[in-house]
Design a protein around this motif. Structure first.
Motif, PDB file in Angstrom:
ATOM      1  N   LYS A   1       0.806  -1.221   0.000  1.00 21.75           N
ATOM      2  CA  LYS A   1       0.000   0.000   0.000  1.00 21.75           C
ATOM      3  C   LYS A   1       0.840   1.273   0.000  1.00 21.75           C
ATOM      4  CE  LYS A   1      -2.246  -1.048   3.750  1.00 21.75           C
ATOM      5  NZ  LYS A   1      -1.600  -2.355   3.996  1.00 21.75           N
ATOM      6  N   LEU A   2       2.161   1.154   0.148  1.00 19.95           N
ATOM      7  CA  LEU A   2       3.000   2.351   0.145  1.00 19.95           C
ATOM      8  C   LEU A   2       3.001   3.006  -1.227  1.00 19.95           C
ATOM      9  CD1 LEU A   2       6.034   1.163   2.305  1.00 19.95           C
ATOM     10  CD2 LEU A   2       3.966   2.381   3.029  1.00 19.95           C
ATOM     11  N   GLU A   3       3.135   4.338  -1.243  1.00 18.82           N
ATOM     12  CA  GLU A   3       3.180   5.102  -2.488  1.00 18.82           C
ATOM     13  C   GLU A   3       4.641   5.401  -2.830  1.00 18.82           C
ATOM     14  OE1 GLU A   3      -0.227   8.119  -2.954  1.00 18.82           O
ATOM     15  OE2 GLU A   3       0.165   8.060  -0.792  1.00 18.82           O
ATOM     16  N   LEU A   4       5.028   5.089  -4.076  1.00 17.87           N
ATOM     17  CA  LEU A   4       6.429   5.199  -4.471  1.00 17.87           C
ATOM     18  C   LEU A   4       6.588   6.170  -5.629  1.00 17.87           C
ATOM     19  CD1 LEU A   4       7.423   1.413  -4.300  1.00 17.87           C
ATOM     20  CD2 LEU A   4       7.523   3.143  -2.492  1.00 17.87           C
ATOM     21  N   VAL A   5       7.651   6.998  -5.535  1.00 18.66           N
ATOM     22  CA  VAL A   5       7.951   8.021  -6.538  1.00 18.66           C
ATOM     23  C   VAL A   5       9.268   7.663  -7.214  1.00 18.66           C
ATOM     24  CG1 VAL A   5       8.299  10.486  -6.964  1.00 18.66           C
ATOM     25  CG2 VAL A   5       6.839   9.738  -5.045  1.00 18.66           C
ATOM     26  N   VAL A   6       9.244   7.509  -8.528  1.00 17.86           N
ATOM     27  CA  VAL A   6      10.456   7.209  -9.287  1.00 17.86           C
ATOM     28  C   VAL A   6      10.986   8.500  -9.898  1.00 17.86           C
ATOM     29  CG1 VAL A   6       9.330   6.712 -11.514  1.00 17.86           C
ATOM     30  CG2 VAL A   6      11.441   5.516 -10.884  1.00 17.86           C
ATOM     31  N   CYS A   7      12.294   8.590 -10.108  1.00 19.90           N
ATOM     32  CA  CYS A   7      12.912   9.825 -10.605  1.00 19.90           C
ATOM     33  C   CYS A   7      12.638  10.026 -12.089  1.00 19.90           C
ATOM     34  CB  CYS A   7      14.427   9.793 -10.400  1.00 19.90           C
ATOM     35  SG  CYS A   7      14.951   9.882  -8.690  1.00 19.90           S
ATOM     36  N   GLY A   8      12.076  11.186 -12.422  1.00 20.27           N
ATOM     37  CA  GLY A   8      12.021  11.640 -13.800  1.00 20.27           C
ATOM     38  C   GLY A   8      13.190  12.565 -14.076  1.00 20.27           C
ATOM     39  N   SER A   9      13.065  13.381 -15.095  1.00 19.24           N
ATOM     40  CA  SER A   9      14.151  14.283 -15.474  1.00 19.24           C
ATOM     41  C   SER A   9      14.309  15.414 -14.465  1.00 19.24           C
ATOM     42  CB  SER A   9      13.886  14.883 -16.855  1.00 19.24           C
ATOM     43  OG  SER A   9      13.928  13.888 -17.849  1.00 19.24           O
ATOM     44  N   SER A  10      15.571  15.799 -14.209  1.00 20.45           N
ATOM     45  CA  SER A  10      15.860  16.884 -13.281  1.00 20.45           C
ATOM     46  C   SER A  10      15.337  18.219 -13.790  1.00 20.45           C
ATOM     47  CB  SER A  10      17.367  16.991 -13.052  1.00 20.45           C
ATOM     48  OG  SER A  10      17.876  15.773 -12.569  1.00 20.45           O
ATOM     49  N   HIS A  11      15.299  18.381 -15.082  1.00 24.06           N
ATOM     50  CA  HIS A  11      14.649  19.534 -15.710  1.00 24.06           C
ATOM     51  C   HIS A  11      14.467  19.218 -17.188  1.00 24.06           C
ATOM     52  CE1 HIS A  11      18.492  20.946 -17.437  1.00 24.06           C
ATOM     53  NE2 HIS A  11      19.028  20.720 -16.254  1.00 24.06           N
ATOM     54  N   SER A  12      13.661  20.022 -17.851  1.00 16.72           N
ATOM     55  CA  SER A  12      13.298  19.708 -19.233  1.00 16.72           C
ATOM     56  C   SER A  12      14.407  20.021 -20.228  1.00 16.72           C
ATOM     57  CB  SER A  12      12.024  20.465 -19.631  1.00 16.72           C
ATOM     58  OG  SER A  12      12.225  21.866 -19.544  1.00 16.72           O
ATOM     59  N   GLY A  13      15.513  20.602 -19.745  1.00 16.69           N
ATOM     60  CA  GLY A  13      16.654  20.856 -20.630  1.00 16.69           C
ATOM     61  C   GLY A  13      17.672  19.735 -20.628  1.00 16.69           C
ATOM     62  N   MET A  14      17.432  18.682 -19.867  1.00 15.23           N
ATOM     63  CA  MET A  14      18.377  17.569 -19.819  1.00 15.23           C
ATOM     64  C   MET A  14      18.465  16.891 -21.191  1.00 15.23           C
ATOM     65  SD  MET A  14      19.691  17.448 -16.810  1.00 15.23           S
ATOM     66  CE  MET A  14      20.428  15.820 -16.755  1.00 15.23           C
ATOM     67  N   PRO A  15      19.678  16.517 -21.627  1.00 12.60           N
ATOM     68  CA  PRO A  15      19.814  15.895 -22.959  1.00 12.60           C
ATOM     69  C   PRO A  15      19.090  14.564 -23.068  1.00 12.60           C
ATOM     70  CG  PRO A  15      21.896  15.810 -21.730  1.00 12.60           C
ATOM     71  CD  PRO A  15      20.975  16.714 -20.969  1.00 12.60           C
ATOM     72  N   THR A  16      18.829  13.901 -21.952  1.00  9.55           N
ATOM     73  CA  THR A  16      18.136  12.609 -21.982  1.00  9.55           C
ATOM     74  C   THR A  16      16.618  12.739 -21.894  1.00  9.55           C
ATOM     75  OG1 THR A  16      18.484  12.461 -19.589  1.00  9.55           O
ATOM     76  CG2 THR A  16      20.079  11.330 -21.002  1.00  9.55           C
ATOM     77  N   TYR A  17      16.106  13.958 -21.705  1.00 11.53           N
ATOM     78  CA  TYR A  17      14.661  14.183 -21.619  1.00 11.53           C
ATOM     79  C   TYR A  17      14.046  14.199 -23.009  1.00 11.53           C
ATOM     80  CZ  TYR A  17      10.463  17.167 -21.382  1.00 11.53           C
ATOM     81  OH  TYR A  17       9.200  17.685 -21.525  1.00 11.53           O
ATOM     82  N   PRO A  18      12.881  13.580 -23.246  1.00  7.49           N
ATOM     83  CA  PRO A  18      12.065  12.780 -22.332  1.00  7.49           C
ATOM     84  C   PRO A  18      12.276  11.269 -22.484  1.00  7.49           C
ATOM     85  CG  PRO A  18      10.753  13.329 -24.237  1.00  7.49           C
ATOM     86  CD  PRO A  18      12.140  13.885 -24.498  1.00  7.49           C
TER      87      PRO A  18
END
Length: 503
Positions: free
Chosen positions: A204-221
């Motif tokens: 039942k725990l809620e888990l948050v996974v890491c997305g991009s640190s900001h939208s200018g990251m070369p790996t985004y999206p």
């Protein structure tokens, strides 16, 4: 200049998760030490926590606080912050080039959260550590007893578990600056396996996974797509971070940056839907925007410490942006965006809460005061709970250097069915002209204007200081009138307003 708005009771976006008014505290600069914790301060309670800060945080009614980082968490051993304080090790914090005394750990932070009436949102270290340390931390925090880690918690003074529901699987793992940085596939696999272990403890725990640190990251999206490919079935949220700056000193461009924020949210929401469809899943994943704020005023003054020029100081002044009136408008615009995207943004944390890019400032041994941005955050947290309404707005626009058709008036509205109120939060981006609002309310009966707060200032650079803590503050508005289902109000140039309608 005039703007028209249609507000219909049945034209809704989504119920607002109150956690969009969350905050963040990291072991960084003076956020913890001389921020919330200062045992020698005249106002300190029996736990060494500053009561003046507790009062200001309670006033904000913060629903959740993320802790202990941030970049700090990626090399943090949570075990360093438990047990007798005299036995806790001093460590070097590689993220911020400072030293960490570990006087404050999970027990102290949990007690502070209870004192201000907020819930904990805890982050685990997936940088220098991994699955095993994470599962042990969860067991220490949440298991009732009868195991090594839960019994150690009892030995350290906490008989009952804290039962923390919300857990972050690392921080900004896409960033090369992060201790233990990983590529998307590497992080996605680690996050998935860690999530599976945590869910084996409590599904039942809620888990948050890491997305991009900001939208200018070369790996985004691509980062989001790859990470969600690995984790979609075992997490609940993907995190986004964004900070706002006006280095070029062009207010029109600065106040248009929420268009970039909206595009960021739209893109990641689209990636979520793509992976959901690809996996033929019935599950929904939402966005946790767990770091956001204005951050640029202190960039130059921090350089020497961050580059190691001062050695390894303990709790130096870092990231202490002094906010001005212009930032009030930006913070109001960001919160309006989160309200309008309440269908997908369920958690948001202003970064941070005290001293470090924060709405609250303190002086060591001295006063605590509200920065300018305290107020739009306060109004939204206090009165922006309920259902986000889908408004129809017709308003003149302008073009910034990066965006076209930026509406001079930015507005959000929240219907609280429990107390029968409708609350509007409005920003006028126009530098010179007042804008008259004509708003038609449909489906609401018997309402009147019950509160009207206005923030304006003739100097965009005006700020609040220890000696002048109320230089920028709200005042009671006048002229807003609701008659025969028509609300009329005037928005002065460069202004923020809250208008509350009730019985």
């Amino acid at each position: 200049m005039r703007a028209t708005v249609t507000i219909h009771r049945d034209f809704t976006i989504s119920d607002i998760d109150e956690r969009i008014y969350g905050a963040f505290l990291e072991h960084l600069g003076r956020a913890i030490y001389s921020g919330i914790y200062e045992p020698d301060h005249p106002s300190a309670d029996e736990n060494g926590m500053r009561k003046d800060v507790i009062d200001l945080v309670k006033e904000l009614d913060v629903p959740v606080v993320r802790y202990p980082g941030g970049n700090f968490v990626s090399a943090y051993n949570w075990e360093d912050g438990i047990g007798p304080k005299e036995d806790r090790p001093v460590r070097l914090d590689l993220a911020w080039h400072t030293s960490e005394s570990n006087e404050v750990g999970i027990h102290e932070f949990a007690d502070w959260c209870e004192s201000v009436g907020t819930e904990m949102m805890l982050a685990v270290n997936l940088g220098s550590r991994g699955l095993d340390a994470a599962r042990n931390f969860v067991e220490y925090v949440n298991h009732p007893g009868g195991t090594y880690w839960s019994d150690l918690r009892k030995k350290n003074g906490k008989e009952e578990p804290w039962d923390v529901k919300l857990w972050c699987l690392g921080n900004e793992m896409d960033g090369p600056w992060q201790i233990g940085h990983k590529d998307a596939a590497e992080y996605g696999r680690l996050a998935a396996e860690t999530a599976k272990a945590i869910r084996a403890f409590d599904p039942k725990l809620e888990l948050v996974v890491c997305g991009s640190s900001h939208s200018g990251m070369p790996t985004y999206p691509d980062w989001e797509a790859t990470v969600l490919e690995h984790t979609y079935d075992v997490v609940d949220y993907i995190s986004l971070h964004m900070y706002f700056a006006n280095h070029e000193k062009k207010t029109g461009n600065y106040l248009a940056l929420t268009h970039k924020l909206e595009a960021y949210i739209d893109t990641v929401a689209g990636v979520i839907q793509f992976i959901k469809a690809k996996r033929r899943s019935k599950k929904d994943i939402y966005i946790s925007f767990d770091e956001w704020n204005v951050w640029y005023h202190s960039s130059q003054q921090d350089r020497q410490i961050l580059e190691g020029g001062d050695g390894w100081p303990h709790a130096p002044a870092l990231l202490e942006d002094i906010y001005n009136f212009e930032d009030v408008l930006q913070v109001g615009l960001v919160i309006n965006t989160f309200i309008r995207r309440a269908d997908v943004v369920k958690i948001a944390c202003i970064a941070q809460l005290v001293n470090v890019i924060a709405p609250i400032m303190t002086e060591r041994g001295g006063e605590a005061w509200r920065q300018t941005i305290y107020y739009p955050y306060y109004f939204a947290s206090r009165f922006g709970r309920g259902t986000a309404l889908n408004l129809v707005i017709d308003c003149p626009t302008y073009d910034s250097d990066a965006y076209s058709d930026v509406s001079y008036v930015d507005i959000s509205a929240v219907h609280n069915e429990t107390d029968g109120t409708v609350t509007l939060f409005a920003v006028n981006r126009h530098p010179d002209e007042s804008i008259d609002i004509d708003a038609t309310l449909e489906g609401f009966e018997g309402l009147k204007v019950i509160d009207h707060q206005v923030m304006t200032h003739n100097d965009l650079e005006a700020s609040n200081t220890r000696s002048a803590p109320s230089e920028v503050a709200p005042r009671q508005g006048n002229g807003a009138e609701l008659k025969d289902g028509k609300l009329s109000a005037s928005l002065p140039p460069y202004s923020y307003q809250m208008i509350r309608l009730g019985r």
